[in-house]
Design a protein around this motif. Structure first.
Motif, PDB file in Angstrom:
ATOM      1  N   TRP A   1       0.807  -1.219   0.000  1.00 20.11           N
ATOM      2  CA  TRP A   1       0.000   0.000   0.000  1.00 20.11           C
ATOM      3  C   TRP A   1       0.838   1.265   0.000  1.00 20.11           C
ATOM      4  CZ3 TRP A   1       0.373   3.438   4.022  1.00 20.11           C
ATOM      5  CH2 TRP A   1       0.982   2.972   5.186  1.00 20.11           C
ATOM      6  N   ALA A   2       1.958   1.288   0.679  1.00 20.84           N
ATOM      7  CA  ALA A   2       2.744   2.522   0.774  1.00 20.84           C
ATOM      8  C   ALA A   2       3.266   2.944  -0.592  1.00 20.84           C
ATOM      9  CB  ALA A   2       3.892   2.340   1.756  1.00 20.84           C
ATOM     10  N   HIS A   3       3.812   1.998  -1.345  1.00 18.18           N
ATOM     11  CA  HIS A   3       4.329   2.315  -2.668  1.00 18.18           C
ATOM     12  C   HIS A   3       3.205   2.786  -3.588  1.00 18.18           C
ATOM     13  CE1 HIS A   3       7.051   2.116  -6.048  1.00 18.18           C
ATOM     14  NE2 HIS A   3       6.172   1.390  -6.693  1.00 18.18           N
ATOM     15  N   GLN A   4       2.073   2.094  -3.556  1.00 19.04           N
ATOM     16  CA  GLN A   4       0.931   2.478  -4.389  1.00 19.04           C
ATOM     17  C   GLN A   4       0.386   3.836  -3.975  1.00 19.04           C
ATOM     18  OE1 GLN A   4      -1.936  -0.679  -4.318  1.00 19.04           O
ATOM     19  NE2 GLN A   4      -0.513  -2.156  -5.178  1.00 19.04           N
ATOM     20  N   LEU A   5       0.357   4.091  -2.668  1.00 19.75           N
ATOM     21  CA  LEU A   5      -0.134   5.373  -2.180  1.00 19.75           C
ATOM     22  C   LEU A   5       0.738   6.516  -2.681  1.00 19.75           C
ATOM     23  CD1 LEU A   5      -2.177   6.848  -0.370  1.00 19.75           C
ATOM     24  CD2 LEU A   5      -0.599   6.475   1.526  1.00 19.75           C
ATOM     25  N   ALA A   6       2.038   6.336  -2.633  1.00 23.26           N
ATOM     26  CA  ALA A   6       2.953   7.379  -3.100  1.00 23.26           C
ATOM     27  C   ALA A   6       2.727   7.690  -4.569  1.00 23.26           C
ATOM     28  CB  ALA A   6       4.397   6.955  -2.863  1.00 23.26           C
TER      29      ALA A   6
ATOM     30  N   PRO B   1       0.720  12.884  -7.795  1.00 22.31           N
ATOM     31  CA  PRO B   1       0.106  13.829  -8.721  1.00 22.31           C
ATOM     32  C   PRO B   1      -1.024  14.653  -8.093  1.00 22.31           C
ATOM     33  CG  PRO B   1       0.298  11.654  -9.723  1.00 22.31           C
ATOM     34  CD  PRO B   1       0.646  11.507  -8.282  1.00 22.31           C
ATOM     35  N   VAL B   2      -1.732  14.081  -7.139  1.00 19.90           N
ATOM     36  CA  VAL B   2      -2.844  14.794  -6.504  1.00 19.90           C
ATOM     37  C   VAL B   2      -2.330  15.930  -5.624  1.00 19.90           C
ATOM     38  CG1 VAL B   2      -4.767  14.559  -4.873  1.00 19.90           C
ATOM     39  CG2 VAL B   2      -4.337  12.761  -6.545  1.00 19.90           C
ATOM     40  N   ILE B   3      -1.323  15.630  -4.822  1.00 24.20           N
ATOM     41  CA  ILE B   3      -0.790  16.632  -3.893  1.00 24.20           C
ATOM     42  C   ILE B   3       0.196  17.564  -4.580  1.00 24.20           C
ATOM     43  CG2 ILE B   3       0.673  16.921  -1.848  1.00 24.20           C
ATOM     44  CD1 ILE B   3      -0.640  14.535  -0.645  1.00 24.20           C
ATOM     45  N   ALA B   4       0.897  17.085  -5.603  1.00 20.59           N
ATOM     46  CA  ALA B   4       1.973  17.846  -6.253  1.00 20.59           C
ATOM     47  C   ALA B   4       2.930  18.378  -5.187  1.00 20.59           C
ATOM     48  CB  ALA B   4       1.406  18.975  -7.105  1.00 20.59           C
ATOM     49  N   PRO B   5       3.636  17.475  -4.505  1.00 23.59           N
ATOM     50  CA  PRO B   5       4.445  17.887  -3.353  1.00 23.59           C
ATOM     51  C   PRO B   5       5.558  18.856  -3.729  1.00 23.59           C
ATOM     52  CG  PRO B   5       5.024  15.667  -4.025  1.00 23.59           C
ATOM     53  CD  PRO B   5       3.828  16.065  -4.829  1.00 23.59           C
ATOM     54  N   VAL B   6       5.786  19.786  -2.816  1.00 27.23           N
ATOM     55  CA  VAL B   6       6.925  20.697  -2.970  1.00 27.23           C
ATOM     56  C   VAL B   6       8.134  20.135  -2.248  1.00 27.23           C
ATOM     57  CG1 VAL B   6       5.508  22.745  -3.294  1.00 27.23           C
ATOM     58  CG2 VAL B   6       6.222  22.108  -1.001  1.00 27.23           C
TER      59      VAL B   6
ATOM     60  N   VAL C   1       8.238   8.691   5.695  1.00 24.79           N
ATOM     61  CA  VAL C   1       8.368   9.546   4.517  1.00 24.79           C
ATOM     62  C   VAL C   1       7.002  10.151   4.228  1.00 24.79           C
ATOM     63  CG1 VAL C   1       8.997   9.650   2.075  1.00 24.79           C
ATOM     64  CG2 VAL C   1      10.170   8.045   3.593  1.00 24.79           C
ATOM     65  N   HIS C   2       6.980  11.480   3.973  1.00 24.05           N
ATOM     66  CA  HIS C   2       5.724  12.193   3.744  1.00 24.05           C
ATOM     67  C   HIS C   2       5.862  13.099   2.532  1.00 24.05           C
ATOM     68  CE1 HIS C   2       4.921  11.140   7.981  1.00 24.05           C
ATOM     69  NE2 HIS C   2       6.184  11.461   8.141  1.00 24.05           N
ATOM     70  N   LEU C   3       4.799  13.194   1.730  1.00 19.31           N
ATOM     71  CA  LEU C   3       4.709  14.184   0.663  1.00 19.31           C
ATOM     72  C   LEU C   3       4.060  15.419   1.270  1.00 19.31           C
ATOM     73  CD1 LEU C   3       3.123  11.948  -2.136  1.00 19.31           C
ATOM     74  CD2 LEU C   3       5.540  12.372  -1.731  1.00 19.31           C
ATOM     75  N   VAL C   4       4.601  16.615   1.017  1.00 19.03           N
ATOM     76  CA  VAL C   4       4.051  17.806   1.660  1.00 19.03           C
ATOM     77  C   VAL C   4       3.961  18.997   0.716  1.00 19.03           C
ATOM     78  CG1 VAL C   4       4.841  17.155   3.964  1.00 19.03           C
ATOM     79  CG2 VAL C   4       6.304  18.548   2.528  1.00 19.03           C
ATOM     80  N   THR C   5       2.956  19.832   0.997  1.00 16.42           N
ATOM     81  CA  THR C   5       2.829  21.169   0.420  1.00 16.42           C
ATOM     82  C   THR C   5       2.401  22.084   1.565  1.00 16.42           C
ATOM     83  OG1 THR C   5       0.463  21.081  -0.084  1.00 16.42           O
ATOM     84  CG2 THR C   5       1.942  20.175  -1.741  1.00 16.42           C
ATOM     85  N   ASP C   6       2.132  23.346   1.267  1.00 16.53           N
ATOM     86  CA  ASP C   6       1.626  24.243   2.298  1.00 16.53           C
ATOM     87  C   ASP C   6       0.204  23.866   2.720  1.00 16.53           C
ATOM     88  OD1 ASP C   6       3.937  25.707   2.346  1.00 16.53           O
ATOM     89  OD2 ASP C   6       3.208  27.254   0.973  1.00 16.53           O
ATOM     90  N   ALA C   7      -0.543  23.192   1.839  1.00 19.30           N
ATOM     91  CA  ALA C   7      -1.950  22.909   2.118  1.00 19.30           C
ATOM     92  C   ALA C   7      -2.268  21.444   2.371  1.00 19.30           C
ATOM     93  CB  ALA C   7      -2.799  23.405   0.937  1.00 19.30           C
ATOM     94  N   ALA C   8      -1.345  20.522   2.084  1.00 18.51           N
ATOM     95  CA  ALA C   8      -1.672  19.111   2.212  1.00 18.51           C
ATOM     96  C   ALA C   8      -0.423  18.295   2.531  1.00 18.51           C
ATOM     97  CB  ALA C   8      -2.284  18.599   0.910  1.00 18.51           C
ATOM     98  N   PHE C   9      -0.659  17.098   3.077  1.00 17.50           N
ATOM     99  CA  PHE C   9       0.428  16.148   3.287  1.00 17.50           C
ATOM    100  C   PHE C   9      -0.125  14.748   3.214  1.00 17.50           C
ATOM    101  CE2 PHE C   9      -1.377  16.331   7.459  1.00 17.50           C
ATOM    102  CZ  PHE C   9      -1.208  15.071   7.978  1.00 17.50           C
TER     103      PHE C   9
END
Length: 103
Positions: free
Chosen positions: A36-41, A46-51, A90-98
């Motif tokens: 699940w972790a690999h698939q989630l990433a 693309p949804v979060i467009a992490p910075v 490991v986390h994907l992050v932006t100012d509005a989402a993670f």
């Protein structure tokens, strides 16, 4: 995740499964074998467009030494050196989402 967030001092498979009302073997298989972790990433990127990708560690106080990686080490949850496990995350992050993508 809910098993780690619910009340209860013990965070091993048996107590978490009992609190969640699920089969211990199924919970263990989900946590150890599911991709699940690999698939989630791949899906959330693309949804979060992490910075940024944030790599952090989380410490879990432990009462004994039976779990892998338990040692006397600095435990951030307690703010001192104690028996604990340390797990990288490991986390994907932006100012509005993670989104946490791996533990």
């Amino acid at each position: 995740m809910w098993g780690l967030l619910t009340d209860g001092a013990r965070k091993s498979m048996e107590p978490m499964a009992a609190r969640l009302g699920v089969d211990r073997q199924g919970l263990q298989q989900f946590l150890t074998d599911a991709p699940w972790a690999h698939q989630l990433a791949w899906r959330m990127g693309p949804v979060i467009a992490p910075v940024a990708w944030v790599i952090d560690d989380v410490s879990f106080p432990k009462g004994g030494e039976e779990s892998p990686g338990v040692a006397a080490q600095y435990c951030g949850a307690l703010g001192k050196t104690a028996n604990c496990q340390v797990a990288p995350s490991v986390h994907l992050v932006t100012d509005a989402a993670f989104c946490s993508v791996n533990w």
